[in-house]
Write a protein that holds these residues in place. Structure first.
Motif, PDB file in Angstrom:
ATOM      1  N   PHE A   1       0.838  -1.201   0.000  1.00 55.32           N
ATOM      2  CA  PHE A   1       0.000   0.000   0.000  1.00 55.32           C
ATOM      3  C   PHE A   1       0.873   1.251   0.000  1.00 55.32           C
ATOM      4  O   PHE A   1       0.658   2.182  -0.775  1.00 55.32           O
ATOM      5  N   PHE A   2       1.875   1.296   0.881  1.00 58.16           N
ATOM      6  CA  PHE A   2       2.742   2.470   0.966  1.00 58.16           C
ATOM      7  C   PHE A   2       3.477   2.706  -0.340  1.00 58.16           C
ATOM      8  O   PHE A   2       3.657   3.840  -0.764  1.00 58.16           O
ATOM      9  N   LYS A   3       3.913   1.646  -0.995  1.00 61.11           N
ATOM     10  CA  LYS A   3       4.699   1.754  -2.228  1.00 61.11           C
ATOM     11  C   LYS A   3       3.837   2.118  -3.430  1.00 61.11           C
ATOM     12  O   LYS A   3       4.241   2.927  -4.273  1.00 61.11           O
ATOM     13  N   GLU A   4       2.634   1.526  -3.545  1.00 60.58           N
ATOM     14  CA  GLU A   4       1.890   1.585  -4.798  1.00 60.58           C
ATOM     15  C   GLU A   4       0.639   2.448  -4.793  1.00 60.58           C
ATOM     16  O   GLU A   4       0.218   2.923  -5.843  1.00 60.58           O
ATOM     17  N   ASP A   5       0.020   2.652  -3.653  1.00 66.19           N
ATOM     18  CA  ASP A   5      -1.278   3.311  -3.624  1.00 66.19           C
ATOM     19  C   ASP A   5      -1.140   4.834  -3.616  1.00 66.19           C
ATOM     20  O   ASP A   5      -0.315   5.377  -2.889  1.00 66.19           O
ATOM     21  N   THR A   6      -1.960   5.497  -4.403  1.00 61.16           N
ATOM     22  CA  THR A   6      -1.926   6.966  -4.430  1.00 61.16           C
ATOM     23  C   THR A   6      -2.421   7.570  -3.115  1.00 61.16           C
ATOM     24  O   THR A   6      -2.187   8.746  -2.860  1.00 61.16           O
ATOM     25  N   ASN A   7      -3.094   6.791  -2.278  1.00 62.99           N
ATOM     26  CA  ASN A   7      -3.531   7.253  -0.960  1.00 62.99           C
ATOM     27  C   ASN A   7      -2.485   6.998   0.124  1.00 62.99           C
ATOM     28  O   ASN A   7      -2.743   7.230   1.305  1.00 62.99           O
ATOM     29  N   SER A   8      -1.329   6.508  -0.260  1.00 64.32           N
ATOM     30  CA  SER A   8      -0.231   6.279   0.672  1.00 64.32           C
ATOM     31  C   SER A   8       0.149   7.587   1.354  1.00 64.32           C
ATOM     32  O   SER A   8       0.068   8.656   0.750  1.00 64.32           O
ATOM     33  N   PRO A   9       0.611   7.526   2.606  1.00 63.59           N
ATOM     34  CA  PRO A   9       1.071   8.750   3.258  1.00 63.59           C
ATOM     35  C   PRO A   9       2.399   9.254   2.689  1.00 63.59           C
ATOM     36  O   PRO A   9       2.819  10.370   2.984  1.00 63.59           O
ATOM     37  N   LEU A  10       3.053   8.438   1.891  1.00 62.98           N
ATOM     38  CA  LEU A  10       4.325   8.837   1.297  1.00 62.98           C
ATOM     39  C   LEU A  10       4.085   9.733   0.084  1.00 62.98           C
ATOM     40  O   LEU A  10       3.114   9.565  -0.650  1.00 62.98           O
ATOM     41  N   THR A  11       4.998  10.646  -0.142  1.00 60.18           N
ATOM     42  CA  THR A  11       4.933  11.463  -1.345  1.00 60.18           C
ATOM     43  C   THR A  11       5.295  10.589  -2.544  1.00 60.18           C
ATOM     44  O   THR A  11       5.853   9.490  -2.389  1.00 60.18           O
TER      45      THR A  11
ATOM     46  N   ARG B   1       7.713   7.264  -2.549  1.00 59.72           N
ATOM     47  CA  ARG B   1       7.261   5.953  -3.029  1.00 59.72           C
ATOM     48  C   ARG B   1       8.234   5.367  -4.051  1.00 59.72           C
ATOM     49  O   ARG B   1       8.414   4.158  -4.116  1.00 59.72           O
ATOM     50  N   GLU B   2       8.865   6.220  -4.859  1.00 59.45           N
ATOM     51  CA  GLU B   2       9.781   5.734  -5.887  1.00 59.45           C
ATOM     52  C   GLU B   2      10.961   4.969  -5.299  1.00 59.45           C
ATOM     53  O   GLU B   2      11.429   3.999  -5.886  1.00 59.45           O
ATOM     54  N   SER B   3      11.442   5.398  -4.135  1.00 56.80           N
ATOM     55  CA  SER B   3      12.600   4.719  -3.533  1.00 56.80           C
ATOM     56  C   SER B   3      12.235   3.842  -2.334  1.00 56.80           C
ATOM     57  O   SER B   3      13.111   3.257  -1.704  1.00 56.80           O
ATOM     58  N   PHE B   4      10.951   3.736  -2.030  1.00 60.89           N
ATOM     59  CA  PHE B   4      10.495   2.992  -0.851  1.00 60.89           C
ATOM     60  C   PHE B   4      10.703   1.491  -1.041  1.00 60.89           C
ATOM     61  O   PHE B   4      10.319   0.918  -2.054  1.00 60.89           O
ATOM     62  N   SER B   5      11.331   0.852  -0.055  1.00 61.55           N
ATOM     63  CA  SER B   5      11.551  -0.601  -0.122  1.00 61.55           C
ATOM     64  C   SER B   5      10.928  -1.345   1.052  1.00 61.55           C
ATOM     65  O   SER B   5      11.162  -2.536   1.219  1.00 61.55           O
ATOM     66  N   GLY B   6      10.155  -0.655   1.875  1.00 64.45           N
ATOM     67  CA  GLY B   6       9.477  -1.314   2.987  1.00 64.45           C
ATOM     68  C   GLY B   6       9.753  -0.618   4.305  1.00 64.45           C
ATOM     69  O   GLY B   6      10.777   0.030   4.480  1.00 64.45           O
TER      70      GLY B   6
END
Length: 167
Positions: free
Chosen positions: A13-23, A27-32
């Motif tokens: 969810f954090f990596k792929e979803d547009t509703n993620s709290p991450l910018t 998300r582009e560099s997020f690995s978990g």
């Protein structure tokens, strides 16, 4: 669902979803997310002592606003041989357990972590610190998050759940 599966779903969810709290950039560099290993000693089934006067309080948020919660009751338990207490709060959305442990700012998010416990049919609450999560403001300052009140600041470490976020 197992804890491992739940964590995998959250990372997805954090990596792929547009509703993620991450910018988008995050998300582009997020690995978990980083988590403590599962700790069965910090999965508790507790009786809550409801307060006689369940008063509403205004909880400060990370952006200076306030959110209203009801002080529902108190729970007591042990962590590494130390007796501790936390206050459980209620809102129209359910129960809320914000807390800060002794590792805040080192291993855990400095402003605290959250749990959303549910009451079982027997009246007891499942308090599983393995499911403790960081508020969205830990990832992106555009979010507004309640700050755990002083009564929910622990002098012991809660080595379960999410660790501090490092982008």
């Amino acid at each position: 669902m197992t804890l491992k599966e739940s964590r995998q779903m959250k990372d997805k969810f954090f990596k792929e979803d547009t509703n993620s709290p991450l910018t988008r950039e995050q998300r582009e560099s997020f690995s978990g997310l980083d988590y403590f290993s599962e700790n069965p000693d910090l999965r508790l089934e507790l009786d809550i002592q409801p307060f006689e006067q369940q008063e509403e309080i205004q909880m400060q948020t990370s952006t200076g606003s306030v959110q209203t919660y009801t002080r529902y009751g108190r729970m007591e338990f042990e962590v590494q041989g130390t007796s501790v207490e936390l206050t459980l709060f209620a809102s129209p959305h359910g129960f809320f357990l914000p807390f800060v442990d002794s590792q805040a700012g080192q291993q855990t998010y400095g402003a605290g972590r959250y749990l959303d416990p549910e009451q079982g049919p027997d009246g007891k609450f499942i308090i599983d610190f393995n499911e403790a999560y960081n508020p969205y403001c830990a990832y992106n300052e555009m979010w507004t998050c309640p700050i755990p009140p002083a009564e929910n600041r622990l002098a012991v470490p809660i080595e379960a759940g999410e660790k501090i976020f490092s982008p």
